[in-house]
Write a protein that holds these residues in place. Structure first.
Motif, PDB file in Angstrom:
ATOM      1  N   SER A 629       0.817  -1.203   0.000  1.00 47.89           N
ATOM      2  CA  SER A 629       0.000   0.000   0.000  1.00 47.89           C
ATOM      3  C   SER A 629       0.859   1.266   0.000  1.00 47.89           C
ATOM      4  CB  SER A 629      -0.888  -0.026   1.247  1.00 47.89           C
ATOM      5  OG  SER A 629      -1.491   1.221   1.441  1.00 47.89           O
ATOM      6  N   ILE A 630       0.487   2.246  -0.803  1.00 50.67           N
ATOM      7  CA  ILE A 630       1.288   3.479  -0.813  1.00 50.67           C
ATOM      8  C   ILE A 630       1.069   4.318   0.437  1.00 50.67           C
ATOM      9  CG2 ILE A 630       1.507   3.668  -3.318  1.00 50.67           C
ATOM     10  CD1 ILE A 630      -0.713   5.783  -3.253  1.00 50.67           C
ATOM     11  N   SER A 631       0.042   3.997   1.213  1.00 51.41           N
ATOM     12  CA  SER A 631      -0.178   4.728   2.462  1.00 51.41           C
ATOM     13  C   SER A 631       0.777   4.287   3.558  1.00 51.41           C
ATOM     14  CB  SER A 631      -1.593   4.465   2.988  1.00 51.41           C
ATOM     15  OG  SER A 631      -2.542   5.011   2.139  1.00 51.41           O
ATOM     16  N   PHE A 632       1.519   3.262   3.310  1.00 51.61           N
ATOM     17  CA  PHE A 632       2.369   2.641   4.302  1.00 51.61           C
ATOM     18  C   PHE A 632       3.811   2.976   3.941  1.00 51.61           C
ATOM     19  CE2 PHE A 632       3.738   0.109   7.484  1.00 51.61           C
ATOM     20  CZ  PHE A 632       3.669  -1.274   7.382  1.00 51.61           C
ATOM     21  N   ASP A 633       4.561   3.546   4.835  1.00 56.51           N
ATOM     22  CA  ASP A 633       5.893   4.006   4.421  1.00 56.51           C
ATOM     23  C   ASP A 633       6.845   2.858   4.118  1.00 56.51           C
ATOM     24  OD1 ASP A 633       7.511   5.047   7.565  1.00 56.51           O
ATOM     25  OD2 ASP A 633       6.338   3.273   7.042  1.00 56.51           O
ATOM     26  N   LEU A 634       6.463   1.664   4.482  1.00 56.85           N
ATOM     27  CA  LEU A 634       7.258   0.496   4.111  1.00 56.85           C
ATOM     28  C   LEU A 634       7.453   0.451   2.591  1.00 56.85           C
ATOM     29  CD1 LEU A 634       6.739  -3.113   5.351  1.00 56.85           C
ATOM     30  CD2 LEU A 634       6.156  -2.629   3.002  1.00 56.85           C
ATOM     31  N   THR A 635       6.469   0.946   1.867  1.00 58.71           N
ATOM     32  CA  THR A 635       6.500   0.895   0.411  1.00 58.71           C
ATOM     33  C   THR A 635       7.550   1.841  -0.179  1.00 58.71           C
ATOM     34  OG1 THR A 635       4.135   0.450   0.513  1.00 58.71           O
ATOM     35  CG2 THR A 635       5.038   1.022  -1.639  1.00 58.71           C
ATOM     36  N   LYS A 675      10.548  -6.111   0.396  1.00 57.41           N
ATOM     37  CA  LYS A 675      10.315  -5.556   1.734  1.00 57.41           C
ATOM     38  C   LYS A 675       8.855  -5.796   2.094  1.00 57.41           C
ATOM     39  CE  LYS A 675      10.696  -1.709   4.733  1.00 57.41           C
ATOM     40  NZ  LYS A 675      11.092  -0.352   4.982  1.00 57.41           N
ATOM     41  N   LEU A 676       8.613  -6.461   3.210  1.00 56.31           N
ATOM     42  CA  LEU A 676       7.256  -6.885   3.549  1.00 56.31           C
ATOM     43  C   LEU A 676       7.080  -7.006   5.059  1.00 56.31           C
ATOM     44  CD1 LEU A 676       6.938 -10.715   2.711  1.00 56.31           C
ATOM     45  CD2 LEU A 676       9.074  -9.533   3.080  1.00 56.31           C
ATOM     46  N   THR A 677       5.822  -7.232   5.479  1.00 54.53           N
ATOM     47  CA  THR A 677       5.542  -7.408   6.905  1.00 54.53           C
ATOM     48  C   THR A 677       5.654  -8.894   7.258  1.00 54.53           C
ATOM     49  OG1 THR A 677       3.195  -7.783   6.500  1.00 54.53           O
ATOM     50  CG2 THR A 677       3.884  -5.510   6.948  1.00 54.53           C
ATOM     51  N   PRO A 678       5.896  -9.210   8.532  1.00 54.82           N
ATOM     52  CA  PRO A 678       5.929 -10.608   8.955  1.00 54.82           C
ATOM     53  C   PRO A 678       4.632 -11.360   8.643  1.00 54.82           C
ATOM     54  CG  PRO A 678       6.934  -9.249  10.631  1.00 54.82           C
ATOM     55  CD  PRO A 678       6.368  -8.312   9.604  1.00 54.82           C
ATOM     56  N   SER A 679       3.504 -10.661   8.698  1.00 56.65           N
ATOM     57  CA  SER A 679       2.250 -11.351   8.369  1.00 56.65           C
ATOM     58  C   SER A 679       2.222 -11.754   6.908  1.00 56.65           C
ATOM     59  CB  SER A 679       1.047 -10.455   8.657  1.00 56.65           C
ATOM     60  OG  SER A 679       0.807 -10.406  10.031  1.00 56.65           O
ATOM     61  N   HIS A 680       2.714 -10.891   6.050  1.00 54.25           N
ATOM     62  CA  HIS A 680       2.784 -11.247   4.637  1.00 54.25           C
ATOM     63  C   HIS A 680       3.779 -12.383   4.427  1.00 54.25           C
ATOM     64  CE1 HIS A 680       0.895  -7.535   2.458  1.00 54.25           C
ATOM     65  NE2 HIS A 680       0.007  -8.474   2.739  1.00 54.25           N
ATOM     66  N   LEU A 681       4.841 -12.369   5.184  1.00 51.77           N
ATOM     67  CA  LEU A 681       5.819 -13.445   5.058  1.00 51.77           C
ATOM     68  C   LEU A 681       5.180 -14.779   5.429  1.00 51.77           C
ATOM     69  CD1 LEU A 681       8.706 -14.308   4.463  1.00 51.77           C
ATOM     70  CD2 LEU A 681       9.247 -13.941   6.869  1.00 51.77           C
ATOM     71  N   ALA A 682       4.363 -14.763   6.495  1.00 57.14           N
ATOM     72  CA  ALA A 682       3.705 -16.000   6.909  1.00 57.14           C
ATOM     73  C   ALA A 682       2.794 -16.502   5.803  1.00 57.14           C
ATOM     74  CB  ALA A 682       2.897 -15.756   8.188  1.00 57.14           C
ATOM     75  N   LEU A 683       2.103 -15.571   5.171  1.00 62.29           N
ATOM     76  CA  LEU A 683       1.194 -15.932   4.090  1.00 62.29           C
ATOM     77  C   LEU A 683       1.954 -16.582   2.941  1.00 62.29           C
ATOM     78  CD1 LEU A 683      -1.783 -15.435   3.704  1.00 62.29           C
ATOM     79  CD2 LEU A 683      -1.215 -13.383   2.429  1.00 62.29           C
ATOM     80  N   VAL A 684       3.084 -15.976   2.614  1.00 58.17           N
ATOM     81  CA  VAL A 684       3.860 -16.468   1.487  1.00 58.17           C
ATOM     82  C   VAL A 684       4.517 -17.816   1.820  1.00 58.17           C
ATOM     83  CG1 VAL A 684       5.917 -16.011   0.175  1.00 58.17           C
ATOM     84  CG2 VAL A 684       4.286 -14.212   0.520  1.00 58.17           C
ATOM     85  N   SER A 685       4.967 -17.951   3.052  1.00 59.93           N
ATOM     86  CA  SER A 685       5.621 -19.210   3.448  1.00 59.93           C
ATOM     87  C   SER A 685       4.656 -20.369   3.344  1.00 59.93           C
ATOM     88  CB  SER A 685       6.134 -19.106   4.886  1.00 59.93           C
ATOM     89  OG  SER A 685       7.068 -18.070   5.007  1.00 59.93           O
ATOM     90  N   LYS A 686       3.385 -20.068   3.539  1.00 58.90           N
ATOM     91  CA  LYS A 686       2.378 -21.126   3.471  1.00 58.90           C
ATOM     92  C   LYS A 686       2.329 -21.754   2.086  1.00 58.90           C
ATOM     93  CE  LYS A 686      -1.888 -20.035   3.892  1.00 58.90           C
ATOM     94  NZ  LYS A 686      -3.331 -20.006   4.184  1.00 58.90           N
ATOM     95  N   ILE A 694      14.713 -14.230  -5.787  1.00 56.91           N
ATOM     96  CA  ILE A 694      14.571 -13.393  -4.591  1.00 56.91           C
ATOM     97  C   ILE A 694      15.596 -13.861  -3.565  1.00 56.91           C
ATOM     98  CG2 ILE A 694      13.057 -12.809  -2.654  1.00 56.91           C
ATOM     99  CD1 ILE A 694      10.691 -13.106  -4.538  1.00 56.91           C
ATOM    100  N   LYS A 695      16.463 -12.935  -3.157  1.00 55.58           N
ATOM    101  CA  LYS A 695      17.540 -13.333  -2.264  1.00 55.58           C
ATOM    102  C   LYS A 695      17.493 -12.627  -0.906  1.00 55.58           C
ATOM    103  CE  LYS A 695      20.463 -16.319  -4.115  1.00 55.58           C
ATOM    104  NZ  LYS A 695      19.472 -16.861  -5.038  1.00 55.58           N
ATOM    105  N   THR A 696      16.831 -11.481  -0.878  1.00 53.09           N
ATOM    106  CA  THR A 696      16.843 -10.704   0.362  1.00 53.09           C
ATOM    107  C   THR A 696      15.430 -10.345   0.755  1.00 53.09           C
ATOM    108  OG1 THR A 696      18.922  -9.712  -0.343  1.00 53.09           O
ATOM    109  CG2 THR A 696      17.798  -8.662   1.497  1.00 53.09           C
ATOM    110  N   LEU A 697      15.109 -10.578   2.029  1.00 51.27           N
ATOM    111  CA  LEU A 697      13.821 -10.160   2.553  1.00 51.27           C
ATOM    112  C   LEU A 697      14.077  -9.130   3.648  1.00 51.27           C
ATOM    113  CD1 LEU A 697      11.997 -13.593   2.963  1.00 51.27           C
ATOM    114  CD2 LEU A 697      11.968 -12.045   1.013  1.00 51.27           C
ATOM    115  N   VAL A 698      13.379  -8.022   3.571  1.00 52.13           N
ATOM    116  CA  VAL A 698      13.487  -7.018   4.618  1.00 52.13           C
ATOM    117  C   VAL A 698      12.130  -6.954   5.309  1.00 52.13           C
ATOM    118  CG1 VAL A 698      13.996  -4.619   5.175  1.00 52.13           C
ATOM    119  CG2 VAL A 698      15.114  -5.714   3.218  1.00 52.13           C
ATOM    120  N   LEU A 699      12.133  -7.192   6.607  1.00 54.75           N
ATOM    121  CA  LEU A 699      10.886  -7.277   7.348  1.00 54.75           C
ATOM    122  C   LEU A 699      10.684  -6.030   8.204  1.00 54.75           C
ATOM    123  CD1 LEU A 699       9.192  -9.879   7.063  1.00 54.75           C
ATOM    124  CD2 LEU A 699      11.597 -10.328   6.682  1.00 54.75           C
ATOM    125  N   GLY A 700       9.453  -5.511   8.178  1.00 57.64           N
ATOM    126  CA  GLY A 700       9.169  -4.355   9.018  1.00 57.64           C
ATOM    127  C   GLY A 700       7.688  -4.290   9.339  1.00 57.64           C
ATOM    128  N   GLY A 701       7.338  -3.434  10.288  1.00 54.87           N
ATOM    129  CA  GLY A 701       5.931  -3.184  10.580  1.00 54.87           C
ATOM    130  C   GLY A 701       5.357  -3.968  11.734  1.00 54.87           C
TER     131      GLY A 701
END
Lengths: 1376, 78
Positions: A629-635, A675-686, A694-701
């Motif tokens: 989301s562009i409202s989220f500075d993670l983006t 760059k993603l949130t841990p919740s998104h990571l959980a979703l993707v890991s599923k 993809i070699k680098t994951l940056v987690l935030g939020g």
């Protein structure tokens, strides 16, 4: 000798507690009470020896040994004769002190074998006039006063013997009989830990009992101040000793609060229990350690805490009597305060000094023990503290001394200050502030400069890509120039702020760059943001224009700009932005729901992006996905980082429904860094799809757990670099970084690590003092922070300020809690205002998550607090149009008092009309459907008996007579409604059936638990049964009288209309999809009604659900008119509101209690919007009186036997497939201490996420309560399980033991555990008693025992006796 | 207040005699446990309730002070 006590004597309750503690750790000297007396006289060793032996002979307890008979420990007098060892002569040793220390070590720290002895004593000669007498006695047989009595008895006897007379044998008051008196009178509480407690300084729970004794000399020169304090009327208690005790207890509790962070503290304090003069002269253990509990508020002053301590002492003293400890739960004691006064006096008239020695270990359950000792009765106590070795791995003794002294001095000298603000470090400790590495960034360049430089370097490289469409750097440059020119020509006011309210697209990024180039600040607003909020943000930011896409964007009162398609070189040059100009304003919602705009300047943005570009990823020109989301500075990281180093931004548009573009990112695998949130990571890991590129994951939020990282590595790729990036929006996206290390990161949460270049971090207490390492404080950031909150000077000043400690200049207070570790990194401990606590102790939710994630089927975990939501039960404001109250979650109002629902509705009401048809179309459709019918009926009609469905029935009857009317008889249909139904179907000559299920009550109970209402369950039941009926009868349609208001409430929701104007077919399709999902859900109703026949969704193709009010639109007056003229329909009088159902009040009552608002508020507001109710009517009906007795009665009838208000306790939400409650409880039981177990477990298919990719806590379902931990009985099956089951059931007298049963529920307390261990050892299983607390079910214990090396023959011969050389010498001598 | 005096002298002090006005608290003759046991004795013997807030030096420092306190509580129906 033993004939006095042939069968031994029972132990006192206090002795029993020491005995149990000893048996659980028999190899550590945790209860050795050791004294060193320096006697300064010309001692005659033989006389001394005789005196000592005489005294021992005159006492039972001095020669006590302890043995178990019939599973119960008893004390006997040892049959071994007592003989004093020969004195050790060190008078000729050069290094006599060292030699003495060597002996002391052995004498004091060797553990006792209580079946052989409980006392050892030695005499050492240092010189003719300096002798050292050492006594080491097990605490089960003595306390401080007892040791003083012993000292004085020997002194007296020595003097008597010296006088030459042949005195009578020594007769000391016997102890064994006294111990019997001091047994428990009432019921015995087990020493079970019922609440968690946090070890100090963030130390792990102690594994071994080793500890060191620290002197606390700080108060030695404060004696006058202490005396003044204790005499002050505010702080004085009724004896001087008690006043002192209150002072030290207060200081101790305040200190413990600061270094553990716990708000409920329980310390153990001894009560000496010697009331009579005779008691005071009796040897043996009288003392009992009892709990003192105090609740510390973060805002308490030290004086307020002192007042609480006074009250707690009152209760403590009232309870204190011999044997009282039996009724007290001492398991929760986390620290001990020993307040010991015992007078030793001179020895035989000569001066003697007393030193209480530390054995090197203490009870492992207590991290700290503070000693306030006074052995010479001068009234000036000495302070020392025993600190466990695990605590000393987190901090130093020097630090501990400093911190405790700081608190004590604060209390003595300035007690009215808040205890949260006492500075623990006396000077500004530079090591308490972390600084990032030197900054490599070129701070003169803005992001515009950097991208321009990159464009010059690689003009033809791809910068932006969506699918097959690409834009090169040069093209992007031209397009954004055009956008900048457009801004310049169109912007209406002088404000240099431009909003971007667009879906994700290349245009979005072009707009942002254009805005920056135009020297303006961009305000990003995601496309799916509710309209009211968009308005608020635009108003608050003073935006001069807004970039939108074509289509139906509402009018915000400012020019709407579209991103120019072509790149027109206008030749117009704009002044580039300066470093101090604002770059963006990003609105976060915070915890109150009121958006606040964080304003960041170009300097901050540029420094961040330069750092991120270098820190993340190993590829030189990394590609990033634009999927969040562009409202989220993670983006912002993903938008800018690649553009400054030649990489590309790959655009992933929003997906329909919840925005799960992240799944596409990983499925396509065409980028380098995500760059993603841990919740998104959980979703993707599923999805468990391997990634290659993809070699680098940056987690935030959100907090990142090590379990989630490990899961990702195994599901996605073992070569992934996982980076935890911490930082609030106010610190410019992110400011701390940690690279996940599988080996080193052993805790449950991944540390947040170290500051980025140019950033400083510190932990602060409530007074903004620096917190030392190990002490929890607020994370405070300096060095690179935002400018502040746009247009909100007050809030900016509150959270951004100049550092009063002058360590960090301008700082931002994050409101996050953290702790500085010994290795210099920071641990994140959660939001200060959202801490989860059990019993006043902060719970490390990551530990619970880690336990649950031992189950491979788990994809995501969220732990929440189950207490009632923080809604005011009484609304304060109602929508001016529809009457919606403000106590609905998320309810917001415009400045004119219009609710968000009304405001939003105004914007899409027109477009929603596409969903509705005309009356002629109804006739046509019915004919089409009739042609498809195969049975006696063309349609099944849902007839509830209410006005809407009755009117609908009449209209339907005008078009066809081949109708089967059905009504769900849920057991609570009112008589009035039944009468109406009977009359209608008779009038229309229709067949009618009451549908029912014997599972209705269970459906109600489940609906109440899951949704806190009854309607949802009922609704689903009727649709399920109706579909089956239609199918069975060959009818091609189910006709409903669902009102338009209900369509808008449940189907035609605003998000369907956000991005455009869907046509009827599209709306039909979306609604149809939702219906399919609804009926395919694997919920409790599916189980109760066994809906496997409906799960594939095919029935919805065979049977169309036709809502008649999609075709007919009449005002409510017309409905009432018609019914009164043409039917005998009468509004039911027995239900109290416009429904036909008597169980409705139950749902309303439970909903109000559990969710805090009326569940009919929203539906009624739609009735008002549709014109079917007036606002007054709606307000009137919501303001109802519920007959709670009737509610309780019905709840009993349906079998709902829980309390109505929600129960407190932690809820574990677990997402995954193929999981059962039993799996999760088993995983919890095996991995967590009992007091940390959550109360409830809720299983989900998917974890609901917000558009930003964080857990959507507002949409987590209510918990289904678990009553007990045990599930089913599983009989023991393996040989080890059978063996252990036999042993355990013999000890706890249980008929049968299941492998999943928790030992605590079976009554296995520490006493039982010891007996079980002993029996197991006898059976050849080397089980330590402590194993029963770590592996708390038969299954887990058997697994553990199986892996142990069996006790061999050799072990059987292992010495039962703990004899050192001296003992052996004695025995040998005695046997001669 | 004879029962009170006997309890102090015999049960708590092992037969030692004390004056009615003798300060028993500041001098450490009675420690905090002894005072609480005294409170329990007083509650039982004189049929009054003694809240912990009343256990202060002024009320318990000597036998005559205790007597005064007991009489006051009795009169107010404590």
């Amino acid at each position: 000798m033993d004939e006095r006590t042939p069968n031994g004597c029972p132990l006192s309750e206090s002795q029993l507690r020491f005995w149990r503690g000893h048996m659980l750790a028999p190899d550590a000297p945790i209860y050795n009470m050791a004294w060193r007396f320096d006697l300064h006289l010309a001692l005659e060793p033989k006389v001394f020896t005789q005196a000592l032996e005489d005294v021992v002979a005159g006492s039972d307890i001095l020669r006590a040994v302890f043995r178990i008979t019939d599973g119960i420990p008893r004390q006997h007098i040892s049959t071994l004769p007592f003989q004093m060892n020969a004195p050790v002569d060190l008078s000729n040793e050069i290094a006599s002190k060292d030699a003495l220390d060597g002996y002391l070590m052995g004498w004091v720290s060797n553990p006792f074998d209580l079946s052989v002895s409980s006392l050892r004593t030695h005499l050492v000669k240092l010189s003719d006039t300096h002798w050292v007498w050492v006594i080491c006695q097990h605490h089960i047989a003595c306390d401080a006063q007892s040791s003083a009595v012993l000292f004085q008895a020997v002194s007296k006897r020595y003097e008597a013997l010296l006088e030459g007379a042949s005195p009578e044998p020594v007769q000391l008051a016997p102890y064994f009989a006294k111990a019997t008196e001091m047994q428990a009178e009432g019921p015995v509480t087990d020493i079970a830990k019922t609440r968690p407690s946090t070890p100090p300084y963030g130390a792990p729970a102690p594994a071994a009992p080793w500890s060191s004794r620290l002197a606390l000399p700080g108060q030695a020169d404060q004696q006058d101040a202490i005396a003044r304090f204790c005499a002050a009327p505010e702080f004085r208690l009724f004896t001087p000793d008690l006043s002192q005790l209150a002072l030290f207890a207060t200081a101790y509790l305040a200190y413990l609060h600061r270094v553990t962070g716990d708000e409920r503290l329980t310390i153990g304090m001894p009560s000496h229990n010697r009331l009579s003069v005779q008691d005071r002269d009796t040897l043996g253990l009288f003392m009992e350690v009892m709990p003192l509990s105090v609740d510390v508020d973060a805002t308490d002053s030290l004086a307020e805490l002192h007042s609480k301590v006074k009250t707690a002492l009152g209760a403590f003293l009232r309870n204190a009597r011999p044997g009282a400890v039996a009724g007290q739960n001492t398991g929760d004691i986390g620290a001990v305060l020993n307040f010991i006064k015992a007078r030793f006096g001179p020895f035989a008239g000569a001066p003697a000094t007393v030193e209480w020695l530390h054995s090197g270990a203490h009870d492992g359950a207590h991290a700290l023990r503070l000693h306030v000792t006074d052995f010479d009765d001068k009234g000036t106590p000495s302070l020392s503290m025993d600190v466990s070795a695990t605590v000393l791995s987190q901090t130093t003794g020097h630090e501990i001394q400093q911190h405790f002294d700081a608190v004590l001095c604060a209390l003595i000298n300035d007690p009215h200050q808040p205890l949260a603000a006492v500075s623990l470090t006396s000077r500004v400790d530079r090591t308490a502030t972390l600084s990032g590495p030197p900054e490599a960034a070129d701070t003169t360049k803005t992001i515009v400069d950097l991208i321009a430089a990159q464009t010059l370097r690689t003009p033809d490289a791809i910068a932006l890509q969506e699918g097959a469409q690409c834009l090169s750097y040069a093209q992007l440059d031209a397009r954004s120039d055009a956008a900048a020119a457009l801004i310049h020509s169109q912007a209406s006011n002088d404000s240099k702020v431009i909003a971007v309210h667009m879906p994700r697209s290349p245009g979005c990024l072009i707009a942002i760059l254009g805005i920056l180039k135009a020297g303006c600040a961009f305000v990003p607003i995601a496309a799916n943001t509710p309209m009211l909020r968009v308005q608020k943000i635009i108003a608050d930011s003073g935006a001069a224009a807004v970039f939108t896409t074509q289509g139906h964007a509402p009018d915000f009162g400012i020019p709407r700009l579209n991103v120019p398609q072509s790149s027109v070189r206008s030749g117009f040059h704009l002044a580039p932005p300066q470093n101090s100009d604002l770059a963006y304003i990003l609105y976060t919602s915070g915890s109150t729901g009121v958006p606040k705009g964080v304003a960041v300047d170009h300097s901050g943005l540029s420094r961040y992006v330069q750092w991120a570009a270098g820190a993340f990823g190993v590829v030189e020109k990394p590609d990033y996905p634009f999927f969040s989301s562009i409202s989220f500075d993670l983006t912002l990281t993903s938008l800018f980082a690649p553009l400054v180093c030649g990489g590309r931004v790959v655009v992933y548009p929003e997906t329909t429904g919840p925005d799960l573009a992240v799944l596409d990112v990983f499925a396509q695998d065409v980028v380098d860094v995500v760059k993603l949130t841990p919740s998104h990571l959980a979703l993707v890991s599923k999805s468990a799809r391997r990634v290659d590129r993809i070699k680098t994951l940056v987690l935030g939020g959100e907090n990142l757990t090590t379990a989630a990282c490990r899961n990702a590595l195994s599901a996605l790729s073992p070569d992934l670099e996982i980076i935890n990036e911490y930082g609030p929006t106010e610190a410019v996206v992110g400011c701390m970084i940690h690279h996940f290390d599988q080996v080193a990161d052993s805790g449950a949460s991944v540390p947040v690590g170290l500051p980025a270049p140019g950033v400083t971090i510190s932990l602060r207490d409530g007074g903004l003092n620096l917190c030392p390492a190990g002490v929890v404080g607020e994370i405070v950031i300096g060095g690179r922070v935002a400018c502040g909150y746009f247009g909100d000077v007050e809030r900016t000043q509150t959270l951004f300020s100049t550092d009063p400690q002058d360590a960090q200049k301008r700082l931002y207070r994050t409101g996050d809690l953290g702790r500085l570790r010994m290795d210099g990194t920071v641990e994140y401990l959660g939001r200060g205002d959202h801490q989860l606590k059990v019993g006043g102790v902060r719970v490390e939710t990551a530990d619970i998550e880690q336990a649950i994630r031992t189950l491979p089927a788990v994809s995501a975990v969220h732990i929440a607090d189950g207490s009632a939501p923080a809604n005011h039960p009484h609304p304060n404001q109602f929508c001016t149009r529809c009457g919606l109250p403000d106590n609905l979650p998320g309810a917001t109002f415009t400045s004119t008092g219009l609710c968000e629902v009304c405001a939003d509705f105004d914007t899409y009401q027109d477009r929603a009309q596409a969903y509705f048809h005309t009356e002629p179309e109804l006739e046509v459709r019915l004919q089409e459907l009739a042609a498809k019918s195969t049975g006696k009926y063309d349609a099944v009609m849902l007839l509830s008996g209410g006005k809407d469905s009755t009117y609908a029935a009449y209209r339907l009857a005008a078009l066809t007579s081949r109708v089967l009317a059905v009504t769900l008889d849920n057991g609570y249909i009112s008589d009035g409604a039944k009468t109406n139904i009977r009359d209608v179907v008779a009038h229309l000559s229709w067949d009618h059936r009451f549908l029912s299920t014997d599972k209705m009550n269970e459906i109600f109970v489940d609906s109440l638990n899951t949704h806190a209402n009854v309607c949802q369950g009922c609704f689903k039941a009727i649709y399920t049964l109706a579909l089956r009926t239609a199918r069975a009868e060959g009818a091609a349609t189910i006709v409903t009288g669902l009102s338009r208001g209900q369509f808008f409430e449940t189907r035609l929701t605003p998000d369907l209309f956000r991005t455009g104007a869907p046509n009827c077919a599209q709306l039909d399709q979306m609604v149809g999809e939702a219906r399919k999902t609804y009926h395919a859900e694997d919920d409790e109703i599916a189980r109760l009604l066994q809906t496997s026949d409906l799960q594939d969704g095919r029935v919805l193709e065979e049977v169309e659900i036709l809502d008649i009010y999609r075709y007919i639109d009449v005002p409510v007056s017309e409905i009432y008119n018609f019914l009164s003229k043409h039917s005998s329909w009468v509004r039911p009088s027995d239900t109290g509101r416009s429904t036909n159902c008597l169980i409705n009040d139950v749902g309303i009552h439970v909903h109000k209690a559990r969710k805090g608002f009326h569940n009919y508020a929203l539906p009624y507001s739609w009735d008002v919007r549709m014109g079917h109710k007036t606002r007054t009517q709606a307000l009137d009906e919501i303001d109802d009186e519920i007959d709670t007795n009737k509610v309780r009665q019905i709840l009993d009838e349906i079998g709902f036997d829980e309390p109505i208000t929600p129960q407190s306790g932690l809820i574990a939400y677990v997402a995954g497939h193929g999981l059962s409650d039993a799996n999760v409880w088993d995983a919890l039981q095996r991995n967590l201490p009992r007091e940390m177990m959550p109360k409830h477990v809720v299983l989900l298919d998917e974890m609901p996420l917000t558009p930003n990719g964080k857990v959507d806590t507002a949409h987590l379902p209510a918990a289904n309560t678990r009553v007990s931990f045990t599930t089913e009985f599983v009989a023991p099956s393996t040989e080890m399980e059978h063996k252990l089951a036999t042993i355990i059931s013999a000890v706890v007298h249980a008929d049968r033991i299941g492998t999943l049963d928790d030992f605590f529920d079976l009554g296995v307390d520490s006493l039982a555990a010891i007996n079980i261990a002993i029996s197991a050892n006898e059976a050849g299983i080397a089980l330590p008693a402590t194993a029963l607390f770590e592996h708390r079910s038969l299954g887990a214990l058997a697994q553990f025992a199986q892996a142990l090396a069996p006790l061999t023959e050799d072990d059987d011969d292992a010495p039962l006796l703990d004899l050192d050389d001296d003992d052996l010498a004695n025995i040998t001598q005695a046997l001669r | 207040m004879a029962p009170l005096k006997h309890y102090i002298q015999d049960s708590l002090l092992g037969g030692k005699t004390v004056e009615d006005s003798e300060n028993l608290l500041l001098t450490g003759v009675l420690d905090s446990l002894a005072v609480m046991s005294l409170v329990a004795f007083i509650e039982q013997t004189y049929d009054i309730a003694v809240p912990f807030e009343d256990v202060i030096i002024e009320n318990f420092m000597a036998i005559d002070a205790m007597g005064h306190y007991i009489r006051t509580r009795q009169q107010s129906g404590g």
